[in-house]
Design a protein around this motif. Structure first.
Motif, mmCIF file in Angstrom:
data_model
loop_
_atom_site.group_PDB
_atom_site.id
_atom_site.type_symbol
_atom_site.label_atom_id
_atom_site.label_comp_id
_atom_site.label_asym_id
_atom_site.label_seq_id
_atom_site.Cartn_x
_atom_site.Cartn_y
_atom_site.Cartn_z
ATOM 1 N N GLY A 9 0.795 -1.231 0.000
ATOM 2 C CA GLY A 9 0.000 0.000 0.000
ATOM 3 C C GLY A 9 0.815 1.263 0.000
ATOM 4 O O GLY A 9 1.677 1.467 -0.853
ATOM 5 N N GLY A 10 0.581 2.117 1.010
ATOM 6 C CA GLY A 10 1.117 3.477 1.039
ATOM 7 C C GLY A 10 2.625 3.578 1.026
ATOM 8 O O GLY A 10 3.197 4.510 0.457
ATOM 9 N N GLY A 11 3.294 2.596 1.666
ATOM 10 C CA GLY A 11 4.755 2.601 1.618
ATOM 11 C C GLY A 11 5.430 3.650 2.474
ATOM 12 O O GLY A 11 6.547 4.068 2.154
ATOM 13 N N THR A 12 4.802 4.060 3.580
ATOM 14 C CA THR A 12 5.481 5.046 4.439
ATOM 15 C C THR A 12 6.727 4.443 5.076
ATOM 16 O O THR A 12 7.735 5.119 5.260
ATOM 17 C CB THR A 12 4.543 5.572 5.551
ATOM 18 O OG1 THR A 12 4.137 4.483 6.391
ATOM 19 C CG2 THR A 12 3.337 6.259 4.951
ATOM 20 N N ASN A 13 6.689 3.143 5.373
ATOM 21 C CA ASN A 13 7.897 2.502 5.929
ATOM 22 C C ASN A 13 8.960 2.345 4.844
ATOM 23 O O ASN A 13 10.151 2.530 5.116
ATOM 24 C CB ASN A 13 7.529 1.143 6.539
ATOM 25 C CG ASN A 13 6.842 1.298 7.881
ATOM 26 O OD1 ASN A 13 7.493 1.601 8.872
ATOM 27 N ND2 ASN A 13 5.549 1.136 7.902
ATOM 28 N N LEU A 14 8.542 2.032 3.626
ATOM 29 C CA LEU A 14 9.485 2.002 2.500
ATOM 30 C C LEU A 14 10.145 3.368 2.356
ATOM 31 O O LEU A 14 11.369 3.459 2.199
ATOM 32 C CB LEU A 14 8.754 1.636 1.202
ATOM 33 C CG LEU A 14 9.526 1.868 -0.099
ATOM 34 C CD1 LEU A 14 10.751 0.952 -0.171
ATOM 35 C CD2 LEU A 14 8.616 1.659 -1.311
ATOM 36 N N ALA A 86 7.135 -4.407 4.567
ATOM 37 C CA ALA A 86 6.816 -3.031 4.991
ATOM 38 C C ALA A 86 5.396 -2.702 4.575
ATOM 39 O O ALA A 86 5.139 -2.242 3.466
ATOM 40 C CB ALA A 86 7.803 -2.057 4.363
ATOM 41 N N GLY A 87 4.460 -2.972 5.466
ATOM 42 C CA GLY A 87 3.065 -2.783 5.118
ATOM 43 C C GLY A 87 2.598 -3.849 4.137
ATOM 44 O O GLY A 87 1.693 -3.651 3.335
ATOM 45 N N MET A 89 0.633 -6.956 3.273
ATOM 46 C CA MET A 89 -0.562 -7.454 3.955
ATOM 47 C C MET A 89 -0.948 -8.855 3.500
ATOM 48 O O MET A 89 -2.107 -9.133 3.230
ATOM 49 C CB MET A 89 -1.722 -6.482 3.748
ATOM 50 C CG MET A 89 -1.421 -5.060 4.190
ATOM 51 S SD MET A 89 -0.834 -4.974 5.883
ATOM 52 C CE MET A 89 -2.377 -5.044 6.765
ATOM 53 N N ILE A 107 7.352 -5.335 10.341
ATOM 54 C CA ILE A 107 6.982 -4.348 11.359
ATOM 55 C C ILE A 107 5.492 -4.484 11.606
ATOM 56 O O ILE A 107 4.717 -4.688 10.667
ATOM 57 C CB ILE A 107 7.346 -2.910 10.939
ATOM 58 C CG1 ILE A 107 7.184 -1.958 12.128
ATOM 59 C CG2 ILE A 107 6.552 -2.435 9.723
ATOM 60 C CD1 ILE A 107 7.927 -0.638 11.951
ATOM 61 N N HIS A 108 5.135 -4.463 12.900
ATOM 62 C CA HIS A 108 3.729 -4.641 13.276
ATOM 63 C C HIS A 108 3.331 -3.466 14.182
ATOM 64 O O HIS A 108 4.078 -3.146 15.117
ATOM 65 C CB HIS A 108 3.533 -5.974 14.006
ATOM 66 C CG HIS A 108 2.142 -6.216 14.464
ATOM 67 N ND1 HIS A 108 1.127 -6.597 13.609
ATOM 68 C CD2 HIS A 108 1.577 -6.090 15.685
ATOM 69 C CE1 HIS A 108 -0.002 -6.708 14.302
ATOM 70 N NE2 HIS A 108 0.239 -6.409 15.560
ATOM 71 N N PRO A 109 2.158 -2.867 13.935
ATOM 72 C CA PRO A 109 1.764 -1.672 14.692
ATOM 73 C C PRO A 109 1.126 -2.003 16.052
ATOM 74 O O PRO A 109 -0.039 -1.692 16.308
ATOM 75 C CB PRO A 109 0.759 -1.000 13.757
ATOM 76 C CG PRO A 109 0.149 -2.131 12.993
ATOM 77 C CD PRO A 109 1.231 -3.151 12.831
ATOM 78 N N GLU A 173 7.306 3.908 13.887
ATOM 79 C CA GLU A 173 7.660 2.914 12.859
ATOM 80 C C GLU A 173 8.808 3.424 12.001
ATOM 81 O O GLU A 173 9.778 2.709 11.729
ATOM 82 C CB GLU A 173 6.454 2.640 11.957
ATOM 83 C CG GLU A 173 5.324 1.921 12.618
ATOM 84 C CD GLU A 173 4.125 1.782 11.685
ATOM 85 O OE1 GLU A 173 4.172 2.292 10.551
ATOM 86 O OE2 GLU A 173 3.150 1.142 12.099
HETATM 87 C C1 GRF Z 1 1.543 0.344 8.980
HETATM 88 O O1 GRF Z 1 0.644 0.459 10.063
HETATM 89 C C2 GRF Z 1 2.537 -0.720 9.323
HETATM 90 O O2 GRF Z 1 2.757 -0.841 10.712
HETATM 91 C C3 GRF Z 1 1.870 -1.958 8.841
HETATM 92 O O3 GRF Z 1 1.237 -1.567 7.629
HETATM 93 C C4 GRF Z 1 0.793 -0.209 7.772
HETATM 94 C C5 GRF Z 1 1.057 0.558 6.499
HETATM 95 O O4 GRF Z 1 2.437 0.596 6.282
HETATM 96 N N1 GRF Z 1 2.843 -3.010 8.678
HETATM 97 P P1 GRF Z 1 3.056 1.408 4.999
HETATM 98 O O5 GRF Z 1 2.620 2.824 5.118
HETATM 99 O O6 GRF Z 1 2.493 0.768 3.747
HETATM 100 O O7 GRF Z 1 4.550 1.234 5.144
#
Ligand code: GRF
Length: 203
Positions: A9-14, A86-87, A89, A107-109, A173
């Motif tokens: 998805g959004g990839g904020t952790n990426l 990273a996100g 699912m 990573i787990h929230p 995160e």
């Molecule tokens: C975040 O809550 C992360 O903890 C979980 O997926 C969600 C979205 O992550 N693993 P990202 O923005 O796609 O990295």
């Protein structure tokens, strides 16, 4: 070391990992990004950073095993030393986990072992918890159960809703994931007999 990042998805952790690499603090190279879904923002982030990206749609496969086989082939095409979820699912098969055991992070929230599974922010608010956060762990066959590496904590505020709480957890995160990946790339973080070790000391 070569890193492959899996997203959905959004990839904020990426993005946090991309930024750390650009800043020279990751001590590794993101060689590729793989998503199980098309049209997600994480793919734009990879493209903007000039990182090769591929999509392996899970819909194209009629079994978890078939999808995981295609995923492994795509991942191994990048010759990774480390695979970072990273996100991402999707629940991975034991065969996948065993193939990457010891070099597969997630990573787990939540502050594992509390609140495995989905919708953690809502559950934490409903339970009236005063603390929450995120956890980076090695991935094993036990969903959200692998050896923990690093956690980031936040206080839950009385006026928090899911969005405000998720926002503060997200800040943690984006701090802890690059830290854990750097430790691995430095050769300091290892999975030894089912335990995470940093510089030889169990975490
Ligand atoms: C975040 O809550 C992360 O903890 C979980 O997926 C969600 C979205 O992550 N693993 P990202 O923005 O796609 O990295």
């Amino acid at each position: 070391p070569r890193i492959v990042v899996l997203i959905s998805g959004g990839g904020t952790n990426l993005q946090a990992l991309i930024d750390a690499e650009a800043a020279g603090t990751l001590e590794g190279t993101i060689a590729g990004v793989i998503s199980n879904r098309t049209g997600v923002k994480g793919l734009d982030r990879a493209e903007s950073a000039g990182i090769p990206a591929q999509v392996i749609p899970h819909r194209d496969h009629d079994s978890r095993e078939s999808f995981d086989q295609a995923l492994m082939a795509a991942i191994d095409g990048f010759r990774p030393d480390l695979v970072v979820l990273a996100g991402f699912m999707r629940i991975l098969t034991d065969a996948f986990v065993q193939h990457y055991q010891g070099r597969l992070l997630n990573i787990h929230p939540s502050l594992l072992p509390a609140w495995p599974g989905l919708h953690t922010h809502r559950k934490v608010l409903e339970a009236g918890e005063t603390e929450h956060g995120a956890t980076v762990h090695f991935v094993t066959e036990e969903l959200d159960g692998g050896p923990r590496i690093i956690q980031g904590r936040v206080r839950v505020h009385p006026d928090d809703d899911e969005d405000s709480l998720a926002g503060r957890v997200g800040v943690q995160e984006r701090r802890i994931y690059p830290e854990a990946v750097r430790w691995f790339c430095q050769g300091r973080l290892r999975l030894v007999q089912g335990r995470a070790q940093l510089d030889g000391t169990p975490l």
